[in-house]
Scaffold this motif. Structure first.
Motif, PDB file in Angstrom:
ATOM      1  N   ALA A 194       0.832  -1.205   0.000  1.00 47.44           N
ATOM      2  CA  ALA A 194       0.000   0.000   0.000  1.00 47.44           C
ATOM      3  C   ALA A 194       0.865   1.252   0.000  1.00 47.44           C
ATOM      4  O   ALA A 194       0.446   2.296  -0.506  1.00 47.44           O
ATOM      5  N   THR A 195       2.067   1.146   0.537  1.00 48.35           N
ATOM      6  CA  THR A 195       2.960   2.309   0.555  1.00 48.35           C
ATOM      7  C   THR A 195       3.499   2.627  -0.836  1.00 48.35           C
ATOM      8  O   THR A 195       3.946   3.743  -1.085  1.00 48.35           O
ATOM      9  N   GLN A 196       3.427   1.671  -1.732  1.00 51.93           N
ATOM     10  CA  GLN A 196       3.906   1.881  -3.100  1.00 51.93           C
ATOM     11  C   GLN A 196       2.746   2.101  -4.072  1.00 51.93           C
ATOM     12  O   GLN A 196       2.925   2.036  -5.277  1.00 51.93           O
ATOM     13  N   SER A 197       1.597   2.373  -3.528  1.00 55.58           N
ATOM     14  CA  SER A 197       0.392   2.551  -4.341  1.00 55.58           C
ATOM     15  C   SER A 197       0.486   3.800  -5.210  1.00 55.58           C
ATOM     16  O   SER A 197       1.159   4.773  -4.865  1.00 55.58           O
ATOM     17  N   THR A 198      -0.211   3.764  -6.329  1.00 56.34           N
ATOM     18  CA  THR A 198      -0.251   4.929  -7.222  1.00 56.34           C
ATOM     19  C   THR A 198      -1.408   5.862  -6.865  1.00 56.34           C
ATOM     20  O   THR A 198      -1.652   6.841  -7.575  1.00 56.34           O
ATOM     21  N   ILE A 199      -2.102   5.575  -5.777  1.00 56.60           N
ATOM     22  CA  ILE A 199      -3.223   6.411  -5.342  1.00 56.60           C
ATOM     23  C   ILE A 199      -2.679   7.738  -4.822  1.00 56.60           C
ATOM     24  O   ILE A 199      -1.747   7.773  -4.011  1.00 56.60           O
ATOM     25  N   ASN A 200      -3.278   8.839  -5.276  1.00 57.75           N
ATOM     26  CA  ASN A 200      -2.872  10.169  -4.824  1.00 57.75           C
ATOM     27  C   ASN A 200      -3.449  10.387  -3.423  1.00 57.75           C
ATOM     28  O   ASN A 200      -4.641  10.625  -3.260  1.00 57.75           O
ATOM     29  N   GLU A 201      -2.611  10.290  -2.406  1.00 58.69           N
ATOM     30  CA  GLU A 201      -3.081  10.360  -1.019  1.00 58.69           C
ATOM     31  C   GLU A 201      -3.628  11.724  -0.635  1.00 58.69           C
ATOM     32  O   GLU A 201      -4.363  11.838   0.345  1.00 58.69           O
ATOM     33  N   THR A 202      -3.326  12.753  -1.400  1.00 63.21           N
ATOM     34  CA  THR A 202      -3.820  14.091  -1.064  1.00 63.21           C
ATOM     35  C   THR A 202      -5.301  14.261  -1.391  1.00 63.21           C
ATOM     36  O   THR A 202      -5.951  15.147  -0.841  1.00 63.21           O
ATOM     37  N   ILE A 203      -5.838  13.407  -2.244  1.00 63.12           N
ATOM     38  CA  ILE A 203      -7.270  13.541  -2.583  1.00 63.12           C
ATOM     39  C   ILE A 203      -8.150  12.617  -1.763  1.00 63.12           C
ATOM     40  O   ILE A 203      -9.366  12.733  -1.791  1.00 63.12           O
ATOM     41  N   VAL A 204      -7.551  11.693  -1.006  1.00 61.47           N
ATOM     42  CA  VAL A 204      -8.329  10.780  -0.163  1.00 61.47           C
ATOM     43  C   VAL A 204      -8.608  11.490   1.159  1.00 61.47           C
ATOM     44  O   VAL A 204      -7.684  11.846   1.888  1.00 61.47           O
ATOM     45  N   PRO A 205      -9.887  11.697   1.489  1.00 59.98           N
ATOM     46  CA  PRO A 205     -10.204  12.417   2.729  1.00 59.98           C
ATOM     47  C   PRO A 205      -9.917  11.565   3.965  1.00 59.98           C
ATOM     48  O   PRO A 205      -9.866  10.330   3.879  1.00 59.98           O
ATOM     49  N   PRO A 206      -9.719  12.206   5.100  1.00 55.21           N
ATOM     50  CA  PRO A 206      -9.533  11.455   6.346  1.00 55.21           C
ATOM     51  C   PRO A 206     -10.773  10.603   6.641  1.00 55.21           C
ATOM     52  O   PRO A 206     -11.886  10.965   6.270  1.00 55.21           O
ATOM     53  N   ALA A 207     -10.578   9.499   7.293  1.00 55.50           N
ATOM     54  CA  ALA A 207     -11.656   8.579   7.685  1.00 55.50           C
ATOM     55  C   ALA A 207     -12.443   8.060   6.489  1.00 55.50           C
ATOM     56  O   ALA A 207     -13.637   7.795   6.587  1.00 55.50           O
ATOM     57  N   ALA A 208     -11.792   7.893   5.353  1.00 52.50           N
ATOM     58  CA  ALA A 208     -12.465   7.429   4.136  1.00 52.50           C
ATOM     59  C   ALA A 208     -13.030   6.020   4.308  1.00 52.50           C
ATOM     60  O   ALA A 208     -14.141   5.741   3.864  1.00 52.50           O
ATOM     61  N   LEU A 209     -12.290   5.134   4.949  1.00 46.65           N
ATOM     62  CA  LEU A 209     -12.759   3.768   5.135  1.00 46.65           C
ATOM     63  C   LEU A 209     -14.019   3.745   6.000  1.00 46.65           C
ATOM     64  O   LEU A 209     -14.996   3.069   5.663  1.00 46.65           O
ATOM     65  N   ILE A 210     -14.003   4.495   7.081  1.00 46.09           N
ATOM     66  CA  ILE A 210     -15.175   4.553   7.969  1.00 46.09           C
ATOM     67  C   ILE A 210     -16.370   5.124   7.218  1.00 46.09           C
ATOM     68  O   ILE A 210     -17.496   4.629   7.346  1.00 46.09           O
ATOM     69  N   SER A 211     -16.150   6.148   6.424  1.00 48.19           N
ATOM     70  CA  SER A 211     -17.223   6.764   5.643  1.00 48.19           C
ATOM     71  C   SER A 211     -17.852   5.759   4.682  1.00 48.19           C
ATOM     72  O   SER A 211     -19.087   5.683   4.574  1.00 48.19           O
ATOM     73  N   ILE A 212     -17.036   4.981   4.010  1.00 47.55           N
ATOM     74  CA  ILE A 212     -17.558   3.977   3.071  1.00 47.55           C
ATOM     75  C   ILE A 212     -18.335   2.893   3.815  1.00 47.55           C
ATOM     76  O   ILE A 212     -19.399   2.462   3.372  1.00 47.55           O
ATOM     77  N   ILE A 213     -17.833   2.474   4.955  1.00 44.69           N
ATOM     78  CA  ILE A 213     -18.536   1.451   5.749  1.00 44.69           C
ATOM     79  C   ILE A 213     -19.884   1.980   6.226  1.00 44.69           C
ATOM     80  O   ILE A 213     -20.894   1.284   6.170  1.00 44.69           O
ATOM     81  N   GLN A 214     -19.929   3.241   6.700  1.00 45.36           N
ATOM     82  CA  GLN A 214     -21.188   3.828   7.149  1.00 45.36           C
ATOM     83  C   GLN A 214     -22.190   3.923   6.003  1.00 45.36           C
ATOM     84  O   GLN A 214     -23.377   3.653   6.183  1.00 45.36           O
ATOM     85  N   LYS A 215     -21.724   4.290   4.821  1.00 44.43           N
ATOM     86  CA  LYS A 215     -22.610   4.353   3.662  1.00 44.43           C
ATOM     87  C   LYS A 215     -23.145   2.971   3.312  1.00 44.43           C
ATOM     88  O   LYS A 215     -24.304   2.822   2.914  1.00 44.43           O
ATOM     89  N   GLY A 216     -22.319   1.961   3.470  1.00 40.99           N
ATOM     90  CA  GLY A 216     -22.772   0.593   3.230  1.00 40.99           C
ATOM     91  C   GLY A 216     -23.860   0.182   4.210  1.00 40.99           C
ATOM     92  O   GLY A 216     -24.849  -0.448   3.835  1.00 40.99           O
ATOM     93  N   LEU A 217     -23.686   0.538   5.483  1.00 40.88           N
ATOM     94  CA  LEU A 217     -24.714   0.244   6.485  1.00 40.88           C
ATOM     95  C   LEU A 217     -26.010   0.972   6.165  1.00 40.88           C
ATOM     96  O   LEU A 217     -27.106   0.416   6.298  1.00 40.88           O
ATOM     97  N   GLN A 218     -25.908   2.222   5.741  1.00 39.11           N
ATOM     98  CA  GLN A 218     -27.104   2.976   5.364  1.00 39.11           C
ATOM     99  C   GLN A 218     -27.801   2.329   4.176  1.00 39.11           C
ATOM    100  O   GLN A 218     -29.028   2.283   4.112  1.00 39.11           O
ATOM    101  N   TYR A 219     -27.030   1.798   3.251  1.00 45.89           N
ATOM    102  CA  TYR A 219     -27.612   1.125   2.097  1.00 45.89           C
ATOM    103  C   TYR A 219     -28.387  -0.118   2.535  1.00 45.89           C
ATOM    104  O   TYR A 219     -29.494  -0.373   2.070  1.00 45.89           O
ATOM    105  N   VAL A 220     -27.811  -0.908   3.444  1.00 45.53           N
ATOM    106  CA  VAL A 220     -28.490  -2.108   3.935  1.00 45.53           C
ATOM    107  C   VAL A 220     -29.775  -1.717   4.656  1.00 45.53           C
ATOM    108  O   VAL A 220     -30.825  -2.341   4.471  1.00 45.53           O
ATOM    109  N   GLU A 221     -29.728  -0.661   5.481  1.00 45.16           N
ATOM    110  CA  GLU A 221     -30.934  -0.205   6.167  1.00 45.16           C
ATOM    111  C   GLU A 221     -31.977   0.289   5.175  1.00 45.16           C
ATOM    112  O   GLU A 221     -33.174   0.095   5.367  1.00 45.16           O
TER     113      GLU A 221
END
Length: 163
Positions: A34-61
């Motif tokens: 992951a440290t050698q990833s080509t993903i631009n880390e400056t465009i990934v917002p903080p807590a992105a993983l948590i945000s995606i998980i919360q959206k998934g829970l909202q989708y299930v609900e």
């Protein structure tokens, strides 16, 4: 929409860093590359993983709250699903069935205690919010409070509210 293992690994790596698991993040980053990833880390917002998980829970609900015919079910009366419950199809189906059965069950006209005593006081049934003309607050008259959560205070001549 697509998702790659590199993106998931990067989000987990960032989550570990943001949560203070520096050593774990280092080891995970090295093993997953992951440290050698080509993903631009400056465009990934903080807590992105948590945000995606919360959206998934909202989708299930949201899936639970929509009937087969497209009509919606009020899900405010159920407890929120945990992350583990949301990925278990049996639990999701059981929750949906419980919601549907609550819609078909008609509540009794006057709530009672376990001893059979009426909880209605002065024509007011517990569980319903009342509106008065001089009330400045907007109240939702569809929200119900379980009779087990109601405490009757004897000696009062008007409503008593607790926040």
């Amino acid at each position: 929409m697509s998702i790659s293992s590199d993106e998931v690994n990067y989000l987990v790596y960032r989550y570990l860093q943001e949560s203070g698991f520096i050593h774990s993040a280092f080891v995970f980053g090295m093993e997953s590359h992951a440290t050698q990833s080509t993903i631009n880390e400056t465009i990934v917002p903080p807590a992105a993983l948590i945000s995606i998980i919360q959206k998934g829970l909202q989708y299930v609900e949201a899936e639970i709250s929509v009937n087969d015919d497209g009509s919606t079910i009020d899900t405010r009366t159920i407890e929120q699903l945990s992350l583990i419950d949301a990925v278990m199809p049996d639990i999701v189906q059981q929750t949906r069935s419980q919601l549907k059965s609550r819609l078909t069950d008609k509540p009794s006209s006057t709530p009672t205690t376990s001893a059979g005593t009426s909880l209605e006081v002065g024509g007011i049934k517990p569980g319903l919010f009342l509106k008065s003309d001089d009330d400045n607050m907007e109240c939702d008259d569809t929200i119900e409070i379980k009779p087990s959560k109601v405490t009757l205070l004897k000696g009062h001549e008007s409503e008593v509210f607790s926040c």
